[in-house]
Motif scaffolding. Sequence first.
Motif, PDB file in Angstrom:
ATOM      1  N   GLY A 386      70.406  -0.307 118.452  1.00 22.35           N
ATOM      2  CA  GLY A 386      69.920  -1.278 119.426  1.00 22.35           C
ATOM      3  C   GLY A 386      70.981  -1.740 120.408  1.00 22.35           C
ATOM      4  N   GLN A 387      72.125  -1.068 120.402  1.00 23.90           N
ATOM      5  CA  GLN A 387      73.239  -1.480 121.251  1.00 23.90           C
ATOM      6  C   GLN A 387      73.203  -0.723 122.588  1.00 23.90           C
ATOM      7  N   PRO A 388      73.928  -1.229 123.589  1.00 20.84           N
ATOM      8  CA  PRO A 388      73.987  -0.537 124.891  1.00 20.84           C
ATOM      9  C   PRO A 388      74.957   0.643 124.854  1.00 20.84           C
ATOM     10  N   PHE A 389      75.326   1.118 126.035  1.00 20.95           N
ATOM     11  CA  PHE A 389      76.232   2.250 126.217  1.00 20.95           C
ATOM     12  C   PHE A 389      75.636   3.500 125.545  1.00 20.95           C
ATOM     13  N   ASN A 390      76.512   4.278 124.917  1.00 20.78           N
ATOM     14  CA  ASN A 390      76.082   5.509 124.242  1.00 20.78           C
ATOM     15  C   ASN A 390      76.002   5.297 122.735  1.00 20.78           C
ATOM     16  N   LEU A 391      75.935   4.055 122.309  1.00 18.14           N
ATOM     17  CA  LEU A 391      76.005   3.749 120.884  1.00 18.14           C
ATOM     18  C   LEU A 391      74.801   4.227 120.079  1.00 18.14           C
ATOM     19  N   PRO A 392      73.565   4.253 120.625  1.00 20.76           N
ATOM     20  CA  PRO A 392      72.468   4.863 119.861  1.00 20.76           C
ATOM     21  C   PRO A 392      72.730   6.338 119.547  1.00 20.76           C
ATOM     22  N   THR A 393      73.394   7.050 120.452  1.00 23.61           N
ATOM     23  CA  THR A 393      73.758   8.445 120.190  1.00 23.61           C
ATOM     24  C   THR A 393      74.782   8.524 119.069  1.00 23.61           C
ATOM     25  N   VAL A 394      75.715   7.579 119.053  1.00 22.58           N
ATOM     26  CA  VAL A 394      76.696   7.518 117.971  1.00 22.58           C
ATOM     27  C   VAL A 394      75.988   7.336 116.634  1.00 22.58           C
ATOM     28  N   ALA A 395      75.005   6.453 116.591  1.00 21.53           N
ATOM     29  CA  ALA A 395      74.252   6.207 115.354  1.00 21.53           C
ATOM     30  C   ALA A 395      73.585   7.484 114.860  1.00 21.53           C
ATOM     31  N   GLY A 396      72.975   8.215 115.773  1.00 18.08           N
ATOM     32  CA  GLY A 396      72.324   9.463 115.387  1.00 18.08           C
ATOM     33  C   GLY A 396      73.317  10.490 114.877  1.00 18.08           C
ATOM     34  N   ALA A 397      74.500  10.555 115.498  1.00 17.91           N
ATOM     35  CA  ALA A 397      75.521  11.512 115.067  1.00 17.91           C
ATOM     36  C   ALA A 397      76.052  11.166 113.681  1.00 17.91           C
ATOM     37  N   ILE A 398      76.183   9.864 113.383  1.00 16.11           N
ATOM     38  CA  ILE A 398      76.610   9.448 112.050  1.00 16.11           C
ATOM     39  C   ILE A 398      75.588   9.891 111.015  1.00 16.11           C
ATOM     40  N   GLU A 399      74.327   9.665 111.289  1.00 18.33           N
ATOM     41  CA  GLU A 399      73.268  10.076 110.352  1.00 18.33           C
ATOM     42  C   GLU A 399      73.294  11.583 110.122  1.00 18.33           C
ATOM     43  N   GLU A 400      73.472  12.339 111.204  1.00 13.78           N
ATOM     44  CA  GLU A 400      73.490  13.802 111.085  1.00 13.78           C
ATOM     45  C   GLU A 400      74.659  14.268 110.219  1.00 13.78           C
ATOM     46  N   ALA A 401      75.840  13.693 110.441  1.00  8.49           N
ATOM     47  CA  ALA A 401      77.015  14.094 109.658  1.00  8.49           C
ATOM     48  C   ALA A 401      76.831  13.767 108.178  1.00  8.49           C
ATOM     49  N   LEU A 402      76.262  12.591 107.875  1.00 10.62           N
ATOM     50  CA  LEU A 402      76.042  12.202 106.484  1.00 10.62           C
ATOM     51  C   LEU A 402      75.005  13.096 105.808  1.00 10.62           C
ATOM     52  N   GLU A 403      73.985  13.510 106.556  1.00  6.76           N
ATOM     53  CA  GLU A 403      72.980  14.418 105.995  1.00  6.76           C
ATOM     54  C   GLU A 403      73.594  15.769 105.630  1.00  6.76           C
ATOM     55  N   LYS A 404      74.615  16.186 106.371  1.00  4.41           N
ATOM     56  CA  LYS A 404      75.226  17.487 106.118  1.00  4.41           C
ATOM     57  C   LYS A 404      76.039  17.516 104.826  1.00  4.41           C
ATOM     58  N   LEU A 405      76.333  16.349 104.263  1.00  5.27           N
ATOM     59  CA  LEU A 405      77.053  16.325 102.993  1.00  5.27           C
ATOM     60  C   LEU A 405      76.307  17.120 101.931  1.00  5.27           C
ATOM     61  N   ASP A 406      74.997  17.046 101.923  1.00  3.26           N
ATOM     62  CA  ASP A 406      74.192  17.718 100.898  1.00  3.26           C
ATOM     63  C   ASP A 406      73.426  18.918 101.440  1.00  3.26           C
ATOM     64  N   ASP A 407      73.782  19.378 102.622  1.00  2.00           N
ATOM     65  CA  ASP A 407      73.071  20.506 103.234  1.00  2.00           C
ATOM     66  C   ASP A 407      73.630  21.823 102.701  1.00  2.00           C
ATOM     67  N   PRO A 408      72.795  22.649 102.037  1.00  2.00           N
ATOM     68  CA  PRO A 408      73.282  23.933 101.506  1.00  2.00           C
ATOM     69  C   PRO A 408      73.877  24.845 102.579  1.00  2.00           C
ATOM     70  N   LYS A 409      73.460  24.672 103.828  1.00  4.90           N
ATOM     71  CA  LYS A 409      73.975  25.521 104.898  1.00  4.90           C
ATOM     72  C   LYS A 409      75.467  25.286 105.143  1.00  4.90           C
ATOM     73  N   ARG A 410      75.985  24.163 104.629  1.00  2.00           N
ATOM     74  CA  ARG A 410      77.416  23.891 104.768  1.00  2.00           C
ATOM     75  C   ARG A 410      78.236  24.841 103.903  1.00  2.00           C
ATOM     76  N   TYR A 411      77.602  25.441 102.919  1.00  2.00           N
ATOM     77  CA  TYR A 411      78.321  26.306 101.981  1.00  2.00           C
ATOM     78  C   TYR A 411      78.069  27.791 102.227  1.00  2.00           C
ATOM     79  N   TRP A 412      76.893  28.114 102.750  1.00  2.00           N
ATOM     80  CA  TRP A 412      76.577  29.548 102.847  1.00  2.00           C
ATOM     81  C   TRP A 412      75.619  29.799 103.979  1.00  2.00           C
TER      82      TRP A 412
END
Length: 412
Positions: A386-412
């Motif tokens: 809910g913040q201005p600037f490009n901060l909503p994009t930052v929020a989405g990028a954080i979520e994406e990076a955290l989801e990749k912790l358990d993504d099998p594609k990270r390994y193979w």
Amino acid sequence: MNLTIEGLIGNIRLGDLHPVRVMGVINLSRESFYEESFAGQDAVLERALSSVREGAKILDLGAVSTAPGSPDIPEDEERRRLFPALEMVLDDLAGEVVVSVDTQRAKVADEALSMGAACINDVSGLLDPDMAPTVADHDGSLIIMASKERPGDLLEMREIVASLGNRLKDAGKAGVSTEKVTVDPGIGHWTPPKGPGHDLGILDGLSRLRVLNRPVMAAVSRKSFIGAILKRPDPAERLQGSLAATAVAVYNGAHLVRTHDVSGSMETIRMAEAIRGRPPISGSDGGIEVEVFDHSGHPQDLLWAFARLGVGEAGARALGLKGSFQALSIRGVTSPEATVIKQEMLARGGDAAIPMGALRCDPGDMEVLVLGTAAQVRGLVKNLKGQPFNLPTVAGAIEEALEKLDDPKRYW
């Protein structure tokens, strides 16, 4: 600061986004602790060709043994052993492999680099004050081993990290390109006080070197700690132990493996590398990139531990989020965005490291390191949307990076 580690040895790239590279040992010293690794002048070229066929991208030629009790080798003798062999390898394998020279002497390094060697592997940790300037003069690559007064004399990771950090500063001041520096923690019985327990501790704590943001070399091949643990006094009988130690080193973050056994190590390295996986990094979106560079505890797993203690369901969910720690690198933010992220984390009891330039409102992209629990990071994401600037994009990028912790594609 980029926490995705990237480096160069000659023209070979190594780091988080590249395959773990293999450095084959070309041992020109009869005094070596592993006699079978010795290659006389008539055997050097075949040993080098064999290592390259087996998968080595880098060869490391050394003419002076640093094993405890080894005699001092005069510089003239080091030159006599080294330079004819180096010339042969460079002439016959030009363009096929990168050549490194294992020496502690700046004058030897100067001549080796002039001949065409691309890297100096200095186990003394730059004890020769002319070593770093010499490498810089040739725009060469440099491997620095953790050492204080003599090669490998540091015993614990806390002093190894500190020493290597200082040597990196020294190399940079001398003009060595940071991109071309690799670090080596100095595993092995280099000095009498160093025992198997010290080497095991270093190997177990290898990931602590990531704070230096440089590629890490692991040199565990057939070393004495393996013999002590497996009761194999003869280095010729330590291959299986070496492979086990190599697998642990790679899993814990090694980007380069120095070995006497190139062929035997390749599958071990590839398997450990696959299990380690690639760094969890969000795809760049609007110039924003997020990497999870450290995490411990998993909120859902912790629910079972709390349930076993009799904690209620709602309390267990809240405690699970508080029991998981996360460290994130957010790259590509502006000064105002960095300041907002810092304030949001402080408001939740976490924190964020931001550049001094952000406080001065300097222009340009910046990096922020976010440190907090999963609950605090989750709150950060919610508010940034809910913040201005490009901060909503930052929020989405954080979520994406955290989801990749358990993504099998990270390994193979």
